[in-house]
Design an enzyme around this catalytic site. Structure first.
Site, short mmCIF file in Angstrom:
data_model
loop_
_atom_site.label_atom_id
_atom_site.label_comp_id
_atom_site.label_asym_id
_atom_site.label_seq_id
_atom_site.Cartn_x
_atom_site.Cartn_y
_atom_site.Cartn_z
N SER A 72 0.92 -1.29 0.00
CA SER A 72 0.13 0.01 -0.06
C SER A 72 0.66 1.29 -0.05
CB SER A 72 -1.03 -0.01 1.35
OG SER A 72 -1.46 1.30 1.38
N THR B 150 -9.24 -1.82 3.00
CA THR B 150 -8.89 -2.14 1.49
C THR B 150 -9.53 -3.62 1.24
OG1 THR B 150 -7.30 -2.02 -0.39
CG2 THR B 150 -6.43 -2.67 1.64
N LYS C 160 -13.69 -4.54 2.07
CA LYS C 160 -14.69 -3.21 2.10
C LYS C 160 -16.14 -3.52 2.23
CE LYS C 160 -11.64 -0.73 -1.16
NZ LYS C 160 -11.50 0.15 -2.42
N ASP D 155 -13.76 6.47 -2.48
CA ASP D 155 -13.35 6.20 -3.91
C ASP D 155 -13.94 6.81 -4.81
OD1 ASP D 155 -11.27 4.14 -3.07
OD2 ASP D 155 -12.86 2.63 -2.88
N GLY E 156 -17.52 -4.38 -12.05
CA GLY E 156 -17.02 -4.79 -10.76
C GLY E 156 -17.42 -3.88 -9.69
N THR F 23 -18.78 -9.47 -19.83
CA THR F 23 -19.73 -10.19 -19.42
C THR F 23 -21.13 -9.53 -19.48
OG1 THR F 23 -18.32 -11.38 -18.12
CG2 THR F 23 -20.64 -11.97 -17.82
N TYR G 265 -3.28 2.47 -12.44
CA TYR G 265 -2.40 3.69 -12.19
C TYR G 265 -0.73 2.91 -12.41
CZ TYR G 265 -2.03 1.48 -7.35
OH TYR G 265 -2.20 0.52 -6.43
N GLY H 203 -5.00 6.86 -13.08
CA GLY H 203 -5.56 6.39 -11.78
C GLY H 203 -4.79 6.92 -10.69
P1 ATR Z 1 -12.86 -4.18 -9.06
O1 ATR Z 1 -13.64 -4.48 -7.77
O2 ATR Z 1 -11.44 -3.61 -9.31
O3 ATR Z 1 -13.95 -3.46 -10.10
P2 ATR Z 1 -13.77 -6.84 -10.23
O4 ATR Z 1 -14.97 -6.85 -9.38
O5 ATR Z 1 -12.86 -8.08 -10.12
O6 ATR Z 1 -12.56 -5.69 -9.76
O7 ATR Z 1 -14.31 -6.38 -11.58
C1 ATR Z 1 -13.34 -6.37 -12.83
C2 ATR Z 1 -13.96 -5.71 -14.11
O8 ATR Z 1 -13.17 -5.76 -15.09
C3 ATR Z 1 -15.14 -6.57 -14.37
O9 ATR Z 1 -16.10 -5.88 -15.14
C4 ATR Z 1 -14.50 -7.51 -15.80
O10 ATR Z 1 -15.40 -7.99 -16.67
P3 ATR Z 1 -16.43 -9.32 -16.51
O11 ATR Z 1 -17.55 -8.82 -15.76
O12 ATR Z 1 -16.47 -9.62 -17.88
O13 ATR Z 1 -15.36 -10.24 -15.82
C5 ATR Z 1 -13.48 -6.67 -16.08
N1 ATR Z 1 -12.48 -7.25 -16.72
C6 ATR Z 1 -11.60 -7.76 -16.17
N2 ATR Z 1 -10.48 -8.33 -17.10
C7 ATR Z 1 -11.07 -8.21 -18.31
C8 ATR Z 1 -10.62 -8.11 -19.84
N3 ATR Z 1 -9.51 -8.86 -19.94
N4 ATR Z 1 -11.30 -7.64 -20.78
C9 ATR Z 1 -12.60 -7.11 -20.41
N5 ATR Z 1 -13.02 -6.80 -19.05
C10 ATR Z 1 -12.11 -7.48 -18.25
#
Ligand code: ATR
Length: 271
Positions: A20, A65, A69, A105, A130, A153, A215, A236
């Site tokens: 961190s 963190t 969270k 955030d 996410g 997705t 970042y 970032g």
């Molecule tokens: P965070 O808490 O940092 O937002 P997370 O909850 O793991 O992390 O979410 C990651 C996001 O990045 C998701 O929207 C993921 O898409 P999916 O829902 O399809 O999994 C997206 N993501 C991660 N890797 C990716 C990639 N290679 N291409 C496109 N989207 C990606």
């Protein structure tokens, strides 16, 4: 910094926390304002026990963190209404034997954006669905922006769009987006996969501002290509800096010394 019997305690709970940058950033800010406060890393597995301990030891403020969270929320005495909507807390304030939880955030993201553009009435295309997208999405709505989600997705993206009561766009339509601002909340482009980008360069010319929450590297391929297309860019680090500044202000009541905090973040990243 001199630590003595009157030093007030702050820290960060998470697992892991050794990477961190927050201790360097907050200790530098405390020192800059001559505040007798110290901020330490607190690797934590069990949140409930940790909070009892922190309260007993008289901690004044704590950052939260990954992975705690969400888990921290049932143990709070009160919660900021936006943090409640987001369902995640990254900042604790201990006061009058009570624990108050907030989420900085989204405040950090909004402040980084507001350095370049106003948000009210602006259309924002948010890539990802996410935890980060959820925090930024609620924050953008708070600021009066119009949000559209896009996600690899589709089901997850549509679920977040329903929660935010905003629109969803399928990835193939992205180039036709008519948004003013593009924000990447996915990890695409992060070290070591720095050749990856979440958005085709040709489509970037439509946006006035492009922000990446990644970042490392500081200038992702997305930001480099956006700059080439004439967009204003936000990295970032700006979000990290301003979320820390909002924590500092909540804890101390003083305006955060942004330049000092930025210098220490940059020095930490360079290591
Ligand atoms: P965070 O808490 O940092 O937002 P997370 O909850 O793991 O992390 O979410 C990651 C996001 O990045 C998701 O929207 C993921 O898409 P999916 O829902 O399809 O999994 C997206 N993501 C991660 N890797 C990716 C990639 N290679 N291409 C496109 N989207 C990606």
């Amino acid at each position: 910094m001199t630590i003595n019997g009157a030093s007030e305690l702050y820290g960060i709970i998470g697992d892991p926390v050794s990477h961190s940058l927050s201790p360097a950033m907050h200790n530098a800010a405390f020192a800059e304002l001559g505040l007798n406060k110290v901020y330490v890393p607190l690797p934590t597995k069990n949140v409930k026990d940790a909070l009892i301990g922190l309260k007993a030891l008289g901690f004044k403020g704590v950052s939260v963190t990954i992975p705690h969270k969400q888990e921290v929320i049932p143990h709070l005495d009160s919660i900021d209404p936006v943090a409640k909507k987001i369902g995640a807390v990254n900042t604790l304030l201990f006061k009058d034997n009570c624990i108050y939880g907030a989420n900085t955030d989204w405040l950090g993201a909004n402040r980084a954006l507001e350095e370049k553009t106003k948000l009210r009435g602006k259309k924002v295309l948010l890539l990802g669905a996410g935890g980060s997208a959820r925090a930024l999405g609620f924050g953008l709505l708070e600021a009066g922006a119009e949000v559209c989600i896009a996600n690899r997705t589709a089901d997850k993206g549509k679920l977040l769009a329903d929660l935010l009561q905003c629109s969803y766009t399928a990835l193939p339509n992205l180039e036709n987006s008519n948004a003013d601002i593009l924000i990447n909340t996915t990890s695409v482009g992060m070290t070591p996969n720095t050749d990856a980008t979440p958005f085709p360069q040709e489509g970037l010319k439509h946006f006035s501002v492009v922000m990446d929450i990644v970042y490392a590297p500081q200038k992702t391929r997305l930001l480099r290509e956006a700059e080439e297309k004439g967009c204003q860019i936000i990295n970032g680090l700006a979000m990290l800096l301003f979320q820390g500044a909002a924590q500092f202000e909540l804890w101390t009541g003083h305006q955060a010394p942004i330049d000092v905090m930025r210098q220490h973040l940059l020095a930490g990243l360079a290591k």
